[in-house]
Design a protein around this motif. Structure first.
Motif, PDB file in Angstrom:
ATOM      1  N   GLN A  40       0.886  -1.084  -0.001  1.00  0.00           N
ATOM      2  CA  GLN A  40       0.052   0.106  -0.070  1.00  0.00           C
ATOM      3  C   GLN A  40       0.743   1.213   0.050  1.00  0.00           C
ATOM      4  O   GLN A  40       0.673   2.140  -0.704  1.00  0.00           O
ATOM      5  CB  GLN A  40      -0.952   0.141   1.481  1.00  0.00           C
ATOM      6  N   ASN A  41       1.852   1.097   0.815  1.00  0.00           N
ATOM      7  CA  ASN A  41       2.902   2.402   0.707  1.00  0.00           C
ATOM      8  C   ASN A  41       3.548   2.536  -0.789  1.00  0.00           C
ATOM      9  O   ASN A  41       3.475   3.745  -0.986  1.00  0.00           O
ATOM     10  CB  ASN A  41       3.897   2.104   1.715  1.00  0.00           C
ATOM     11  N   LEU A  42       3.760   1.409  -1.394  1.00  0.00           N
ATOM     12  CA  LEU A  42       4.218   1.642  -2.856  1.00  0.00           C
ATOM     13  C   LEU A  42       3.348   2.285  -3.596  1.00  0.00           C
ATOM     14  O   LEU A  42       3.429   3.218  -4.508  1.00  0.00           O
ATOM     15  CB  LEU A  42       4.571   0.402  -3.373  1.00  0.00           C
TER      16      LEU A  42
ATOM     17  N   ALA B 308      13.632   2.112  -1.475  1.00  0.00           N
ATOM     18  CA  ALA B 308      14.409   0.855  -2.061  1.00  0.00           C
ATOM     19  C   ALA B 308      13.579  -0.142  -1.602  1.00  0.00           C
ATOM     20  O   ALA B 308      13.511  -1.368  -2.145  1.00  0.00           O
ATOM     21  CB  ALA B 308      15.850   0.695  -1.348  1.00  0.00           C
ATOM     22  N   GLY B 309      12.754  -0.119  -0.588  1.00  0.00           N
ATOM     23  CA  GLY B 309      11.790  -1.156  -0.122  1.00  0.00           C
ATOM     24  C   GLY B 309      10.963  -1.604  -1.274  1.00  0.00           C
ATOM     25  O   GLY B 309      10.358  -2.895  -1.361  1.00  0.00           O
ATOM     26  N   ALA B 310      10.737  -0.715  -2.169  1.00  0.00           N
ATOM     27  CA  ALA B 310       9.655  -1.139  -3.300  1.00  0.00           C
ATOM     28  C   ALA B 310      10.441  -2.149  -4.359  1.00  0.00           C
ATOM     29  O   ALA B 310       9.706  -2.862  -4.868  1.00  0.00           O
ATOM     30  CB  ALA B 310       9.330  -0.163  -4.238  1.00  0.00           C
ATOM     31  N   LEU B 311      11.794  -2.368  -4.268  1.00  0.00           N
ATOM     32  CA  LEU B 311      12.472  -3.289  -5.249  1.00  0.00           C
ATOM     33  C   LEU B 311      11.898  -4.411  -4.885  1.00  0.00           C
ATOM     34  O   LEU B 311      12.230  -5.379  -6.105  1.00  0.00           O
ATOM     35  CB  LEU B 311      14.073  -3.071  -4.888  1.00  0.00           C
ATOM     36  N   ARG B 312      11.830  -5.195  -3.972  1.00  0.00           N
ATOM     37  CA  ARG B 312      11.411  -6.427  -3.715  1.00  0.00           C
ATOM     38  C   ARG B 312      10.071  -7.022  -4.468  1.00  0.00           C
ATOM     39  O   ARG B 312       9.935  -8.032  -4.598  1.00  0.00           O
ATOM     40  CB  ARG B 312      11.358  -6.822  -2.262  1.00  0.00           C
ATOM     41  N   PHE B 313       9.216  -5.891  -4.632  1.00  0.00           N
ATOM     42  CA  PHE B 313       7.985  -6.497  -5.094  1.00  0.00           C
ATOM     43  C   PHE B 313       7.866  -7.093  -6.647  1.00  0.00           C
ATOM     44  O   PHE B 313       7.246  -8.237  -6.678  1.00  0.00           O
ATOM     45  CB  PHE B 313       6.848  -5.251  -5.200  1.00  0.00           C
ATOM     46  N   SER B 314       8.758  -6.860  -7.426  1.00  0.00           N
ATOM     47  CA  SER B 314       8.758  -7.531  -8.585  1.00  0.00           C
ATOM     48  C   SER B 314       9.468  -8.801  -8.512  1.00  0.00           C
ATOM     49  O   SER B 314       8.697  -9.928  -9.204  1.00  0.00           O
ATOM     50  CB  SER B 314       9.665  -6.682  -9.638  1.00  0.00           C
ATOM     51  N   PHE B 347      -0.472 -10.828  -4.282  1.00  0.00           N
ATOM     52  CA  PHE B 347      -1.176  -9.942  -3.908  1.00  0.00           C
ATOM     53  C   PHE B 347      -0.617  -8.440  -5.018  1.00  0.00           C
ATOM     54  O   PHE B 347      -1.138  -7.360  -4.865  1.00  0.00           O
ATOM     55  CB  PHE B 347      -1.317  -9.268  -2.481  1.00  0.00           C
ATOM     56  N   VAL B 348       0.527  -8.806  -5.805  1.00  0.00           N
ATOM     57  CA  VAL B 348       1.142  -7.888  -6.396  1.00  0.00           C
ATOM     58  C   VAL B 348       0.164  -7.412  -7.717  1.00  0.00           C
ATOM     59  O   VAL B 348       0.249  -8.728  -8.415  1.00  0.00           O
ATOM     60  CB  VAL B 348       2.753  -8.012  -6.681  1.00  0.00           C
ATOM     61  N   LEU B 349      -0.002  -6.550  -7.917  1.00  0.00           N
ATOM     62  CA  LEU B 349      -0.945  -6.140  -9.147  1.00  0.00           C
ATOM     63  C   LEU B 349       0.153  -5.604 -10.195  1.00  0.00           C
ATOM     64  O   LEU B 349       1.274  -5.130 -10.024  1.00  0.00           O
ATOM     65  CB  LEU B 349      -2.021  -4.914  -9.079  1.00  0.00           C
ATOM     66  N   GLY B 350      -0.280  -5.579 -11.569  1.00  0.00           N
ATOM     67  CA  GLY B 350       0.491  -5.159 -12.673  1.00  0.00           C
ATOM     68  C   GLY B 350       0.905  -3.915 -12.537  1.00  0.00           C
ATOM     69  O   GLY B 350       2.106  -3.588 -12.419  1.00  0.00           O
ATOM     70  N   ARG B 351       0.114  -3.235 -11.762  1.00  0.00           N
ATOM     71  CA  ARG B 351       0.461  -1.649 -11.635  1.00  0.00           C
ATOM     72  C   ARG B 351       1.724  -1.471 -10.603  1.00  0.00           C
ATOM     73  O   ARG B 351       2.672  -0.578 -10.581  1.00  0.00           O
ATOM     74  CB  ARG B 351      -0.502  -0.505 -11.438  1.00  0.00           C
TER      75      ARG B 351
END
Lengths: 66, 474
Positions: A40-42, B308-314, B347-351
């Motif tokens: 959600q933060n992202l 940087a925390g966002a990098l893991r979602f891919s 739970f990771v969407l395309g966007r």
């Protein structure tokens, strides 16, 4: 937005292809909720002013790099 | 020379002895196999010790020498291969029961290149299940133990390789690095671990769990050996579209240049946050040592690391796709850490994926800009020394952190960013904690400039307090 246990189990069953028991869900739920908060933060992260040099720059006339 | 002394040499020390036929590849391989079998009950660093195949290879290497055919510095050198890198006709389990009967038809390109250079493969090395984690505490094949203190993890996911190189079992091991899995065992086991530029080394034959940022890299006992192994495995592979046809430099030649006048960048944010005090002290001493060698210091800022925390979602989403075919059929064969790691990716969407890619691009561009002003960046490889095998969490500055399973990214916070940028990075030992556990120093270079990375790391290695210190394993 919090996801109920039943919804979470259904999503995992439908997309992950396996059922989680109540005990397993209780085990993984805290970490899963941490991830969902980070996700959600992202989504909330406003990067509209932080453009990559390779991305479209509307202010420069909408030219994308080749 | 007794076998125990022979096995403590580096590749660059033993190779001339092999070339001069003072050391036989068969004798050296026998010694390495004996050491592997002797250490296995303590370290559990192999999934498969390949005695028969190794001796056959060693005999071929010896015959080649007798014909006057010397293939180069890896000729007759015993090495290990992580068990997620394909070996033709040899089981490649990826550390999971799901693939316990997986026998690839052909060698991975890096294995082919190592064999062509004369290296002897003595075994397939233990790892985290599916290479997904930093402990090498494998639920099916058992935990790998750190040679410096067997109650502690060797790091992961290439833990078997790190333990073997540190204990004097193999002269080099090939690991894989998706978030630090070569550099973390390098740091925790007190050896050199390299993740070269993305595209420098073929990944063909690596059983990947993510389609973005995986690398095959060497663990060695010295920087010079790291350069020798990279020299053998680097280069364009027309069958792997991720490789790039950039000429491979002569690394030994570049290493001879001095380092005085080079500029090191010290990040003022992110990389020095949440450090164990012993790690911070060791790194500051290393920086001072480099300054004494004539390297100039410049503080740099990488503000985009706040994302940087966002990098893991891919990679989380990638892992769902990777595991999908196996989970339905073989769920009962999964260890819990790996299985539960796949959950969040659903739970990771395309966007979300796309936004994570945008963050990755921004971080990469910012590092590229920073690297225009400095020759290399210097950071701790990990924020802490190796945790205990039985630890689930650790108290660190800033709160409690998980050591294993989902949410355990603290250990790899300084290594994983370079998997996103693709820039080369190397870890070199830089001292010990009070408990005698190794601490690692990370150098980050510009893309395709591994030569300069070796140059600075080699110069530091010569003055490192870790130089010449071995674990006392008995």
């Amino acid at each position: 937005m919090p996801i109920s246990d039943e919804t979470m189990k259904r999503i995992i069953a439908e997309y992950g292809g396996f059922e989680l028991s109540d005990a397993e869900l209780a085990l993984v739920k805290p970490e899963l909720e941490n991830y969902l908060t980070e996700l959600q933060n992202l989504r909330d992260l406003d990067l509209s002013d932080v453009m990559s040099a390779r991305l479209l720059r509307p202010a420069d006339g909408g030219q994308a790099d080749a | 020379m007794p076998d125990s002394d022979l096995l403590k040499l580096t590749i660059s020390e033993v190779a001339p002895l092999i070339q001069a036929r003072e050391v036989s590849p068969v004798d050296l391989t026998e010694a390495a196999l004996a050491e592997a079998e002797r250490r296995q009950p303590t370290l559990n660093s192999f999934i498969n010790i390949m005695r028969e195949q190794a001796l056959e290879q060693a005999e071929q290497a010896e015959e080649a020498l007798s014909r006057g055919e010397y293939l180069g510095p890896l000729h007759g050198i015993p090495i290990g291969i992580k068990d997620n890198i394909a070996t033709g006709g040899i089981t490649t389990t990826v550390g999971t029961k799901v693939l316990r009967d997986n026998v690839p038809d052909e060698d991975a390109e890096v294995v082919r290149r190592c064999k062509a250079a004369g290296a002897i493969i003595i075994g397939k090395e233990n790892l985290e299940e599916f290479a997904a984690g930093a402990t090498s505490n494998n639920p099916h094949y058992g935990a790998v133990h750190n040679p410096w203190n067997v109650d502690h993890i060797p790091g992961g996911s290439s833990g078997g390789g790190g333990a073997n190189v540190a204990a004097g079992v193999t002269f080099a091991s090939l690991g894989t690095d998706l978030g630090g899995s070569v550099r973390l065992p390098g740091a925790f086991c007190g050896v050199v671990g390299l993740k070269q530029t993305f595209g420098r080394v073929s990944q063909r034959g690596l059983l990947v769990t993510s389609f973005n940022g995986d690398h095959i890299g060497p663990m060695t006992r010295s920087v010079r050996d790291s350069a020798l192994v990279l020299q053998a495995i680097a280069g364009y592979d027309p069958l792997d579209p991720s490789t790039v046809p950039v000429p491979v430099d002569d690394y030994a030649l570049i290493m001879e240049r001095g380092i005085s006048g080079l500029t090191m960048g010290i990040p003022s944010n992110y990389y020095y946050d949440h450090l164990d005090p012993e790690v911070e002290e060791a790194i500051r001493r290393a920086i001072a040592a480099l300054e004494e060698l004539g390297v100039e210091t410049r503080e740099v800022s990488v503000p985009s690391m706040q994302y940087a925390g966002a990098l893991r979602f891919s990679s989380m989403a990638d892992s769902v796709v990777t595991h999908e075919p196996y989970i339905e059929a073989s769920r009962e064969d999964y260890g819990p850490d790996t299985l539960y790691r796949t959950l969040a990716g659903q739970f990771v969407l395309g966007r979300d994926y796309s936004k994570a890619m945008k963050v990755q691009r921004i971080i990469k561009e910012e590092h590229a800009r920073v690297m225009q002003d400095v020759d290399f960046l210097i950071t701790p490889t990990t924020p802490l020394p190796a945790p205990r095998i039985d630890a689930d969490t650790l108290d660190v500055e800033g709160g409690r952190q998980k050591v294993r399973g989902p949410g355990s990214g603290h250990v790899s916070r300084n290594t994983s960013p370079m998997n996103a940028t693709g820039f080369p990075a190397i870890t070199v030992p830089c001292g010990f904690s009070e408990l005698g556990l190794p601490i690692g120093l990370q150098f980050i270079g510009r893309p395709w400039e591994e030569g300069n990375l070796f140059r600075i790391a080699n110069a530091y290695e010569a003055v490192s307090p870790s130089r010449g210190v071995w674990p006392s394993l008995e």
